[in-house]
Write an enzyme that holds these catalytic residues in place. Structure first.
Site, PDB file in Angstrom:
ATOM      1  N   GLY A 100      -5.142   3.408  -3.261  1.00  0.00           N
ATOM      2  CA  GLY A 100      -6.427   4.002  -3.620  1.00  0.00           C
ATOM      3  C   GLY A 100      -6.312   5.395  -4.191  1.00  0.00           C
ATOM      4  O   GLY A 100      -7.318   6.023  -4.518  1.00  0.00           O
ATOM      5  N   ASP A 116       0.855  -1.174   0.000  1.00  0.00           N
ATOM      6  CA  ASP A 116       0.000   0.000   0.000  1.00  0.00           C
ATOM      7  C   ASP A 116       0.898   1.233   0.000  1.00  0.00           C
ATOM      8  O   ASP A 116       2.060   1.162   0.390  1.00  0.00           O
ATOM      9  CB  ASP A 116      -0.891  -0.013   1.245  1.00  0.00           C
ATOM     10  CG  ASP A 116      -1.955   1.064   1.218  1.00  0.00           C
ATOM     11  OD1 ASP A 116      -2.289   1.526   0.114  1.00  0.00           O
ATOM     12  OD2 ASP A 116      -2.449   1.430   2.297  1.00  0.00           O
TER      13      ASP A 116
END
Length: 1061
Positions: A644, A376
């Site tokens: 994201g 991430d």
């Protein structure tokens, strides 16, 4: 509470609470908005719904760990050997094996139990307390005591204790990164209704009248009704999905899949269960390999036992059975489990010192074989903080913050200025420096600040709710508020224009129009005592603010907003966005004082604005990230960023940390398009299309949890061994799907930690490099001590099998080594040097080797061949010694009944056994020094010491002091074992010797010459060299020049694979 999960009442509503009006939610929960629940209803709800916590918070039960240790494959083999020993009434041998079993189980249980206790200290709900309204009074209670129907108040800085349906909110924003992965806080609105929608059409992130458990309030305040607690929350649902085990393919027992499917599925399920118990189908590659090895060796032991029985014409007396058991024991490395466990415990202890908690001992070995890391971005590769990196002022130029190491510290770094290219030299800004440095004692004077910049700073500081202050007591800068506003406030503080300073200088807040997520702007009206008019300061999304501007710039740079100028500004905005910045526009408008006192509509204030500039906000990578990524690349490990964030932001960060090349022109045209994907692009492809890509994406933006899991699956189809790092709940599915899950201990959720194999207690991506290095060091050392133990076993088996031909007067085979001699050698002589090999330091080039092949594991072709070569040399030397003594001066006199005990006829046999015992002991000990390197000579183990000394042998072997003294003391222990009366003849079945010592010493020289010759052959003809060269499919290497750094894409070829010295 004493109530099981299955007995808890289901938290169900007529429709999901976000779809219902507040009144319906209150009625269904029998609670009140003004008074909340009474104590009786709270107690009933606690009994009905249970505590507000996730299942599994108590950690792994001790008996599960114990059962896991007992069901270990090698332990099961040893249990059978123990039973055979007791079956033939050899209680000494049976007792020793029993002690070995108990020792191995206790060591493994203790260490893994300690690891779980360490994890228990990390497992905790994010919110320790909650402010609830009960019986009309506001109380603070532990979050675990919150129940459905409670009315909870939240404010800036709070962690939401449960899923709430909001009924009141004021400027409320929540950081839901832990749930959704998005770094930007989500604006909440209690009045939003979704009565005409359904759960499927409105995603979790779009339900803005809800706030979720474990999310953090970054701005504003609100009140809501608890609608879901514990495992019924959104976090709990993901945790629940982590607890179930999905069955493998073809395990269904439904006839819908075929007539014979029930039988086939049942058979495969039984195999799965048996394989899991025996360790053949579960665990890391090393665990599975050792399980297979144990049963293979057990099978070999049975074959050897049959051979022993056959040679003795199946006249199975106790003596024959003991010989068979001795042969079986000789082939099984009894100390392997203990050595492996202790080595991994030492490695885990080292990892603790490096801020890494290993939940399972074998995870470090698996980490050493990782070929791909899926990480991430927010909070893992980056700091999870915003920094105002660039400020663009129309027709003036761009200010760039450089050397900024701490997002909240305005005294570090410097600001450089680049004038606008369209600006004429004659209109250059007076008193503007090209480079402004900052320290804790000096900030630029107001007279030194260009007017356009000063106006920009006023707006960003005053139109801002964040605070920046220096804590004298703690000697650190502290900030509160939204990360975006903190970044702007810190930038203003760099120039002495912080909000506190400006208010002390006479600025006052007159009116505030809070940030509205629908228009994405915030405006404040302020007045200075030295000015007659008030000024409206506005900041917000660049596109929205620009549309409301009538002018650009101030003073001599002020001009009307034409369509051409608007396009130029939008191009500047796109330019900043393409560099990975979040772009904020800042504007102002002068207002007449008489309008301030009245109710001035927002739309009347936020019009005809003057654009002051654009701010580019940046979430910086961790300082160690770039070097960590570079070291992974050098080690043949590909790093993938799954985030994201926006594709431009993700790509920019990826370029900065070295995941993507800075110059994409150097990447081949067929590969470049696949390097960066959005989740929509990636998820839109079929598995076949993904598999057809020349390389999997290195960056996937706008990533969802399913996308990450699918990426792991794609890597597995390419035979990659993948690790996943993450901190949020949204990372948990991929953490579990990955071969090695690595969670963050500080910012990570309990769900992520529970799904992970390794937890970074400092949340530092660079710690992964330490874990990988430690994993590789352990893997290399495991190979060394396995080679050490098994080559000794092969030597013993050769000696014993050939020894079947040595028969006494009664026709019984006389063993060259007694059973307890074998146990002594295997358990004591071999074990401590093996422990020492497990403590060997990492080689200097360990991070320049490729990840090891997980299909082969530790048993590479080189290890297998070495094992056979060294075992044959060792067994041959020992056999020749026995033959020379017995058939030389002993004239072939093997005595009578010398396997049972000593008598006058056994003098030659007992002396031969003593010489062989001493010789094998010393050969095994000296091999520990030889195996410090699989290829380099024992007399020149370290190239660095070889440069300083012509004969660095003593320095090299003494470097590992534990191994050194294990060899020395082990060698000296031979003498008391040979000469102590009673111990020698009754226990070991040998006796003191004289001239026979010469044969034992001479065998050492022959063995060392044989090992050195084989190593020389491997080096001369580059045998097994490919196992030690980087074979990465494609990696990025970074080279530094005197002016700049650039990355390029390369594919290693066989010509680059050179033999290391």
């Amino acid at each position: 509470m004493g109530i099981s999960a299955k007995d808890l009442k289901e938290q169900r509503y007529s429709r999901h609470p976000f779809l219902l009006p507040v009144e319906d939610v209150l009625n269904q929960l029998d609670t009140g908005q003004e008074n909340g629940l009474d104590e009786r209803k709270v107690q009933n709800a606690q009994q009905a719904y249970g505590p507000n916590r996730l299942e599994g918070d108590g950690g792994v039960p001790w008996y599960s760990i114990l059962i896991k240790q007992i069901s270990n494959a090698m332990i099961l083999v040893l249990v059978l050997a123990m039973a055979l020993s007791f079956g033939v009434t050899d209680y000494v041998e049976g007792g020793v094996i029993t002690a070995v079993i108990v020792l191995n189980v206790l060591i493994g249980f203790y260490q893994e139990f300690q690891a779980e206790k360490k994890m228990d200290s990390l497992r905790a709900l994010s919110s320790p307390s909650a402010s609830v309204l009960r019986e009309g009074h506001l109380k603070t209670v532990p979050s675990s005591e919150v129940v459905p129907g409670d009315v909870v108040q939240i404010k800036t800085g709070d962690t939401v204790p449960a899923d709430l349906r909001l009924f009141d909110s004021m400027n409320l924003e929540c950081d839901e990164k832990i749930l959704t992965g998005e770094a930007v806080p989500v604006a909440k609105e209690s009045t939003s209704t979704f009565t005409d929608k359904d759960e499927v059409s409105v995603g979790v992130g779009d339900r803005i009248n809800m706030v979720y458990s474990s999310s953090t309030v970054t701005r504003g305040r609100g009140s809501g009704i608890v609608v879901f607690t514990g495992m019924s929350t959104e976090i709990g649902k993901i945790a629940q999905s982590m607890q179930g085990k999905s069955r493998k393919a073809n395990r269904s027992i439904s006839r819908a899949s075929g007539t014979f499917q029930p039988a086939k599925g049942a058979a495969l399920r039984v195999w799965d269960a048996v394989g899991a118990f025996l360790g053949l189908t579960t665990g890391t590659p090393l665990q599975r390999k050792l399980s297979k090895l144990a049963y293979l060796l057990f099978g070999c032991a049975l074959v050897l036992a049959i051979v022993v029985f056959g040679v003795n014409k199946f006249n199975v007396t106790n003596e024959v059975a003991i010989y068979a058991i001795s042969t079986g024991i000789a082939i099984i490395p009894e100390s392997l489990i203990a050595v492996l466990t202790i080595t991994m415990v030492v490695g885990m202890t080292q990892m603790r010192k490096r801020k890494v908690v290993v939940r399972q001992l074998s995870a470090l070995e698996a980490l050493g074989g990782v070929t791909n890391i899926c990480s991430d971005k927010t909070g893992t590769l980056t700091q999870g903080q915003m920094i105002t990196r660039k400020v663009w002022l129309p027709d003036v130029g761009t200010y760039t913050a450089e050397g900024v190491e701490e997002a909240s510290d305005p005294t570090k770094g410097s600001i450089s200025f680049s004038p606008d290219k369209q600006r004429q030299p004659s209109t250059s800004v007076a008193n503007t420096k090209s480079d402004i440095s900052f320290d804790s004692e000096k900030t630029p004077e107001a007279s030194d600040i260009e007017p356009s910049l000063q106006a920009f700073l006023l707006s960003t500081a005053l139109c801002n709710l964040a605070t920046v202050r220096y804590n004298e007591q703690k000697a650190e800068w502290q900030t509160t508020g939204d990360p975006t506003e903190i970044a702007l406030q810190v930038f203003a503080n760099r120039f002495g224009h912080g909000k506190t300073t400006l208010k002390e200088g006479g600025w006052q807040d007159m009116k505030e129009y809070p940030f509205d997520s629908s228009i994405k702007m915030m405006t404040v009206i302020c007045k200075n005592k030295d000015h007659n008019s008030s000024i409206a300061f506005t900041k917000g999304a660049a596109e929205r603010v620009i549309d409301l501007c009538a002018d650009i710039g101030i003073d001599q740079y002020q001009q009307g907003m034409s369509q051409k100028r608007k396009q130029e500004i939008l191009q500047q905005m796109d330019k900043l966005a393409s560099q990975g910045f979040r772009v904020i526009a800042v504007a102002q408008r002068t207002l007449q004082d008489h309008a301030i006192g009245s109710e001035l509509p927002r739309e009347e204030v936020e019009k005809d604005l003057t654009l002051l500039g654009l701010a580019g906000l940046y979430d910086p990578p961790r300082l160690e990230t770039k070097d960590a990524v570079k070291e992974c690349t050098t080690a043949g490990i590909k790093v993938h960023m799954l985030t994201g964030d926006h594709p431009s932001t993700a790509s920019a960060i990826a370029r900065e940390v070295g995941i993507l090349p800075r110059n994409m022109d150097l990447v081949s045209a067929d590969i470049a398009p696949s390097l960066v994907n959005t989740a929509r692009q990636f998820d839109g492809m079929t598995d076949a299309e993904i598999d057809a890509l020349p390389t999997l994406p290195l960056v996937i933006a706008r990533c969802a949890p399913d996308t990450k899991t699918r990426m792991i699956a794609a890597l597995h189809r390419r035979n990659a061994f993948a690790a996943m790092t993450g901190d949020g709940v949204n990372d948990a599915p991929s953490l579990k799907a990955a071969d090695v899950g690595i969670a963050m201990g500080l910012a990570g959720s309990d769900v992520a930690k529970g799904a992970a194999d390794i937890v970074l207690t400092d949340d530092n991506f660079a710690s992964i490099v330490s874990a990988i290095e430690e994993g590789r060091r352990m893997f290399d050392n495991i190979q060394k001590f396995i080679l050490h133990l098994l080559s000794a076993n092969i030597g013993e088996v050769i000696l014993l099998i050939v020894g079947l031909g040595f028969q006494d007067e009664s026709g019984l085979s006389v063993f060259p080594l007694s059973p307890l001699q074998i146990l002594w050698i295997n358990m004591l002589t071999s074990s401590f040097p093996a422990f020492g090999l497990g403590r060997e330091k990492a080689s200097s080039d360990i991070m320049r080797h490729p990840p090891h092949d997980n299909k082969r594991g530790v048993f590479t072709l080189q290890i297998i061949v070495d094992m056979m070569v060294y075992g044959v040399i060792m067994g041959t030397c020992a056999l020749l010694t026995f033959v020379i003594i017995v058939y030389g001066p002993g004239h072939g006199d093997l005595g009578a009944d010398c396997n049972r005990g000593y008598n006058e006829t056994c003098n030659v046999t007992f002396r031969a056994r003593a010489a062989v015992f001493a010789e094998l002991t010393w050969l095994i000990l000296i091999s520990a020094w030889e195996f410090k390197s699989l290829r380099r000579s024992m007399f020149s183990l370290d190239p660095s010491t070889a440069k300083d000394s012509r004969f660095p042998f003593f320095k090299d072997v003494y470097e590992n002091k534990f191994l050194f003294w294990s060899v020395v003391l082990g060698a000296l222990s031979v003498f008391p074992a040979v000469y102590i009366p009673g111990l020698n003849t009754k226990v070991f079945k040998h006796r003191g010797i004289g001239w026979e010592w010469a044969l034992s010493f001479g065998a050492i020289v022959i063995y060392v010459l044989g090992v050195e010759l084989w190593k020389a052959v491997k080096r001369r003809w580059s045998l097994f060299a490919k196992e030690e060269t980087v074979k990465a499919e494609s990696v990025f290497l970074e080279k530094e020049t005197s002016d700049a750094r650039r990355s390029f894409f390369s594919v290693n070829s066989e010509s680059d694979m050179k033999e290391k010295p």
